[in-house]
Motif scaffolding. Sequence first.
Motif, PDB file in Angstrom:
ATOM      1  N   MET A  77     -34.781  22.843 -25.298  1.00  0.00           N
ATOM      2  CA  MET A  77     -34.984  21.262 -24.599  1.00  0.00           C
ATOM      3  C   MET A  77     -34.261  20.257 -24.009  1.00  0.00           C
ATOM      4  O   MET A  77     -32.874  20.351 -24.101  1.00  0.00           O
ATOM      5  CB  MET A  77     -35.660  20.546 -26.132  1.00  0.00           C
ATOM      6  N   ASN A  78     -34.638  19.596 -22.827  1.00  0.00           N
ATOM      7  CA  ASN A  78     -34.168  19.127 -22.144  1.00  0.00           C
ATOM      8  C   ASN A  78     -33.976  17.241 -22.597  1.00  0.00           C
ATOM      9  O   ASN A  78     -34.636  17.197 -23.985  1.00  0.00           O
ATOM     10  CB  ASN A  78     -34.026  19.420 -20.764  1.00  0.00           C
ATOM     11  N   GLU A  79     -32.545  16.914 -22.108  1.00  0.00           N
ATOM     12  CA  GLU A  79     -32.475  15.905 -22.325  1.00  0.00           C
ATOM     13  C   GLU A  79     -33.716  14.798 -22.054  1.00  0.00           C
ATOM     14  O   GLU A  79     -33.828  14.041 -23.340  1.00  0.00           O
ATOM     15  CB  GLU A  79     -31.918  14.891 -21.519  1.00  0.00           C
ATOM     16  N   ILE A  80     -34.349  14.587 -21.381  1.00  0.00           N
ATOM     17  CA  ILE A  80     -35.446  13.905 -21.207  1.00  0.00           C
ATOM     18  C   ILE A  80     -37.356  14.324 -22.126  1.00  0.00           C
ATOM     19  O   ILE A  80     -37.200  13.557 -22.643  1.00  0.00           O
ATOM     20  CB  ILE A  80     -36.482  13.561 -19.676  1.00  0.00           C
ATOM     21  N   GLU A  81     -37.074  15.249 -22.899  1.00  0.00           N
ATOM     22  CA  GLU A  81     -37.512  16.472 -23.873  1.00  0.00           C
ATOM     23  C   GLU A  81     -37.429  15.910 -24.692  1.00  0.00           C
ATOM     24  O   GLU A  81     -37.920  15.623 -25.928  1.00  0.00           O
ATOM     25  CB  GLU A  81     -38.117  18.252 -24.172  1.00  0.00           C
ATOM     26  N   LYS A  82     -36.516  15.560 -25.206  1.00  0.00           N
ATOM     27  CA  LYS A  82     -35.998  15.226 -26.618  1.00  0.00           C
ATOM     28  C   LYS A  82     -36.026  14.051 -26.696  1.00  0.00           C
ATOM     29  O   LYS A  82     -36.586  13.701 -28.288  1.00  0.00           O
ATOM     30  CB  LYS A  82     -34.110  15.383 -26.534  1.00  0.00           C
ATOM     31  N   LEU A  83     -35.587  13.345 -26.140  1.00  0.00           N
ATOM     32  CA  LEU A  83     -36.023  11.455 -25.727  1.00  0.00           C
ATOM     33  C   LEU A  83     -37.734  11.637 -26.293  1.00  0.00           C
ATOM     34  O   LEU A  83     -38.245  10.766 -26.999  1.00  0.00           O
ATOM     35  CB  LEU A  83     -35.627  10.799 -24.567  1.00  0.00           C
ATOM     36  N   ALA A  84     -38.596  12.255 -25.516  1.00  0.00           N
ATOM     37  CA  ALA A  84     -39.817  12.227 -25.208  1.00  0.00           C
ATOM     38  C   ALA A  84     -40.421  12.172 -26.889  1.00  0.00           C
ATOM     39  O   ALA A  84     -41.385  11.810 -27.822  1.00  0.00           O
ATOM     40  CB  ALA A  84     -40.672  13.347 -24.561  1.00  0.00           C
ATOM     41  N   ILE A 112     -29.186   8.424 -22.162  1.00  0.00           N
ATOM     42  CA  ILE A 112     -30.084   7.793 -21.281  1.00  0.00           C
ATOM     43  C   ILE A 112     -31.013   6.695 -22.486  1.00  0.00           C
ATOM     44  O   ILE A 112     -31.434   6.386 -23.368  1.00  0.00           O
ATOM     45  CB  ILE A 112     -31.519   9.711 -21.559  1.00  0.00           C
ATOM     46  N   PHE A 113     -30.841   5.904 -21.735  1.00  0.00           N
ATOM     47  CA  PHE A 113     -30.539   4.293 -21.980  1.00  0.00           C
ATOM     48  C   PHE A 113     -31.597   3.594 -20.889  1.00  0.00           C
ATOM     49  O   PHE A 113     -32.557   3.795 -20.125  1.00  0.00           O
ATOM     50  CB  PHE A 113     -29.436   3.436 -21.428  1.00  0.00           C
ATOM     51  N   ILE A 114     -32.335   2.318 -21.541  1.00  0.00           N
ATOM     52  CA  ILE A 114     -33.752   2.118 -21.195  1.00  0.00           C
ATOM     53  C   ILE A 114     -33.566   0.381 -20.381  1.00  0.00           C
ATOM     54  O   ILE A 114     -32.655   0.319 -22.086  1.00  0.00           O
ATOM     55  CB  ILE A 114     -35.011   1.665 -21.376  1.00  0.00           C
ATOM     56  N   ARG A 115     -33.222  -0.638 -20.136  1.00  0.00           N
ATOM     57  CA  ARG A 115     -33.636  -2.297 -19.775  1.00  0.00           C
ATOM     58  C   ARG A 115     -34.124  -2.685 -20.764  1.00  0.00           C
ATOM     59  O   ARG A 115     -35.002  -2.885 -21.077  1.00  0.00           O
ATOM     60  CB  ARG A 115     -32.679  -2.298 -18.669  1.00  0.00           C
ATOM     61  N   TYR A 116     -33.528  -3.795 -21.534  1.00  0.00           N
ATOM     62  CA  TYR A 116     -34.608  -4.358 -22.074  1.00  0.00           C
ATOM     63  C   TYR A 116     -35.534  -4.938 -21.344  1.00  0.00           C
ATOM     64  O   TYR A 116     -36.450  -5.630 -21.463  1.00  0.00           O
ATOM     65  CB  TYR A 116     -33.973  -6.010 -22.514  1.00  0.00           C
ATOM     66  N   THR A 117     -35.419  -4.974 -19.863  1.00  0.00           N
ATOM     67  CA  THR A 117     -36.660  -5.924 -19.311  1.00  0.00           C
ATOM     68  C   THR A 117     -37.549  -5.046 -18.637  1.00  0.00           C
ATOM     69  O   THR A 117     -38.264  -5.781 -18.883  1.00  0.00           O
ATOM     70  CB  THR A 117     -36.084  -6.584 -17.948  1.00  0.00           C
ATOM     71  N   ASP A 118     -36.571  -3.857 -18.995  1.00  0.00           N
ATOM     72  CA  ASP A 118     -37.902  -2.707 -18.736  1.00  0.00           C
ATOM     73  C   ASP A 118     -39.151  -1.919 -19.838  1.00  0.00           C
ATOM     74  O   ASP A 118     -39.937  -2.268 -19.712  1.00  0.00           O
ATOM     75  CB  ASP A 118     -37.151  -1.216 -18.270  1.00  0.00           C
ATOM     76  N   LEU A 119     -38.350  -2.668 -20.839  1.00  0.00           N
ATOM     77  CA  LEU A 119     -39.078  -1.853 -22.401  1.00  0.00           C
ATOM     78  C   LEU A 119     -39.800  -3.716 -22.213  1.00  0.00           C
ATOM     79  O   LEU A 119     -41.162  -3.175 -22.617  1.00  0.00           O
ATOM     80  CB  LEU A 119     -37.864  -1.866 -23.213  1.00  0.00           C
ATOM     81  N   ILE A 120     -39.388  -5.101 -21.991  1.00  0.00           N
ATOM     82  CA  ILE A 120     -40.603  -5.490 -22.448  1.00  0.00           C
ATOM     83  C   ILE A 120     -41.314  -5.503 -20.784  1.00  0.00           C
ATOM     84  O   ILE A 120     -42.800  -6.004 -21.438  1.00  0.00           O
ATOM     85  CB  ILE A 120     -39.440  -7.236 -22.232  1.00  0.00           C
ATOM     86  N   SER A 121     -41.645  -5.006 -20.291  1.00  0.00           N
ATOM     87  CA  SER A 121     -42.651  -5.032 -19.103  1.00  0.00           C
ATOM     88  C   SER A 121     -43.524  -3.904 -19.725  1.00  0.00           C
ATOM     89  O   SER A 121     -44.904  -4.016 -19.876  1.00  0.00           O
ATOM     90  CB  SER A 121     -42.176  -3.723 -17.983  1.00  0.00           C
ATOM     91  N   LEU A 122     -42.880  -2.763 -20.534  1.00  0.00           N
ATOM     92  CA  LEU A 122     -43.733  -1.648 -21.395  1.00  0.00           C
ATOM     93  C   LEU A 122     -44.781  -2.418 -22.355  1.00  0.00           C
ATOM     94  O   LEU A 122     -45.955  -1.646 -22.304  1.00  0.00           O
ATOM     95  CB  LEU A 122     -43.333  -0.792 -21.658  1.00  0.00           C
ATOM     96  N   TYR A 123     -44.292  -3.472 -22.654  1.00  0.00           N
ATOM     97  CA  TYR A 123     -44.552  -3.819 -24.139  1.00  0.00           C
ATOM     98  C   TYR A 123     -46.412  -4.822 -23.232  1.00  0.00           C
ATOM     99  O   TYR A 123     -46.788  -4.711 -24.087  1.00  0.00           O
ATOM    100  CB  TYR A 123     -43.780  -4.584 -24.537  1.00  0.00           C
ATOM    101  N   ASN A 124     -45.868  -4.593 -22.361  1.00  0.00           N
ATOM    102  CA  ASN A 124     -46.924  -6.069 -21.902  1.00  0.00           C
ATOM    103  C   ASN A 124     -48.245  -4.942 -21.412  1.00  0.00           C
ATOM    104  O   ASN A 124     -49.399  -4.908 -20.772  1.00  0.00           O
ATOM    105  CB  ASN A 124     -46.187  -6.774 -20.586  1.00  0.00           C
TER     106      ASN A 124
END
Length: 195
Positions: A1-8, A107-119
């Motif tokens: 499993m690669n990093e992105i697969e582990k995250l998913a 592997i990180f995600i920014r707060y603003t991008d997460l808020i965008s996903l919530y919307n």
Amino acid sequence: MNEIEKLAFALNHFAGLTAEDFKLSEDFWLPKNYKKGDFYNLRGTVCTYFGFIVDGVFRSYTIDEKTGEEKNVFLYSANGFVVSFKSFINQIPCDYHTQALTDASIIFIRYTDLISLYNQSHRWEKFGRLLAQEAFNITMSRIEGFILKSPEERYLDLIKQHPDIFNNVPLYHISSYLGIQGPSLSRIRKRISGK
């Protein structure tokens, strides 16, 4: 499993996010490496990103202003999340430092991008609610652990949550996290290994 697969996989396990849900976020996740001692977040700054730990261990700690003693508040290890929850969720300055105890990668995600996903998605909105619940549960477990559990029970909880912690982290950090002195930790470990 690669990093992105582990995250998913971790996001699916944590919040039931499907491959389709994850695809919405895929471009937002970025890799970052830390050397032992590097800071994820400093006290007094706002935590603006949420990380998934691919490798390594982090701690959140405060410094006693009178004694200068560092007190570990939270530990974060591989395949888990690292974030200064209260600061991140409320976008307010953090009450403690968060630092890599080992070389680490996330592997990180920014707060603003997460808020965008919530919307964009109810499932991502659910993730946000579960994240807030998780922050509450972790904090309450820490508080209740000190009130309701013996040092030995807190030690056993630590082993369950972070099975490899003793291979990676000096004992004085573990003692600080458990709220006990080094000799007490040695006695607990000896007692448990003798069972």
